[in-house]
Design an enzyme around this catalytic site. Sequence first.
Site, short mmCIF file in Angstrom:
data_model
loop_
_atom_site.label_atom_id
_atom_site.label_comp_id
_atom_site.label_asym_id
_atom_site.label_seq_id
_atom_site.Cartn_x
_atom_site.Cartn_y
_atom_site.Cartn_z
N VAL A 101 0.86 -1.17 0.00
CA VAL A 101 0.00 0.00 0.00
C VAL A 101 0.90 1.22 0.00
CG1 VAL A 101 -2.02 -1.08 1.08
CG2 VAL A 101 -0.25 -0.08 2.52
N SER A 102 0.40 2.31 -0.56
CA SER A 102 1.23 3.50 -0.70
C SER A 102 1.37 4.30 0.58
CB SER A 102 0.67 4.41 -1.80
OG SER A 102 0.68 3.73 -3.02
N THR A 103 0.41 4.18 1.48
CA THR A 103 0.44 5.01 2.69
C THR A 103 0.14 4.17 3.91
OG1 THR A 103 -1.90 5.55 2.49
CG2 THR A 103 -0.34 7.08 1.48
#
Length: 195
Positions: free
Chosen positions: A5-7
């Site tokens: 996931v990016s964050t």
Amino acid sequence: IYARVSTDGNRQDPETQLRELRDFAERRGFEVVGEYIDHASGKTEERESYKQLLEDARRRRLDVVLVWRYDRFARSTVALVNALAEFRSLGVDFVSLQENVDTTTPQGELIFSIMASLAQFESSLISDRVKAGMANARAKGKQIGRVRIPKETQEMICGLLAESPTPSIRSISKRLGIGYDTTWRYVKELKELVA
């Protein structure tokens, strides 16, 4: 299983990917030997779990890599194809759940071959653009590559090489205030001309 996931935080949860991947592994009878999870941008390969996954594949600690989508795993088509080619050489299969690509099947192998061809095509296009750009710059009189050592510096290097005893390349570079590698390359060129 690899998930990314990016964050961090509540906006993205890797559990969304992991739940489906675990279910798939169970249906296929795969034993899950590890879950590699990164909270990082996909634009970099400096992802700890990603690097660990690759290392474990190289050590043959796994037989199949499961991902939710290509873009969760690789930052570009070229990066994906390179990783898949390495997996293939190691005897490791790859499954992307959302794209329904599974290299354990003939259809998955076909898709991989098509992707490899597209990545090669993309690489060739980039190479052609770079060559065209360099030709354009040369036509406009711009310097391409390393800047040549000025004539007077070349003469000083030759003069120092004629001294007895001959000074080291390191001492020549220090005396003239130019880089060691630059000095070494020029001395090498001189020796090749004399030989």
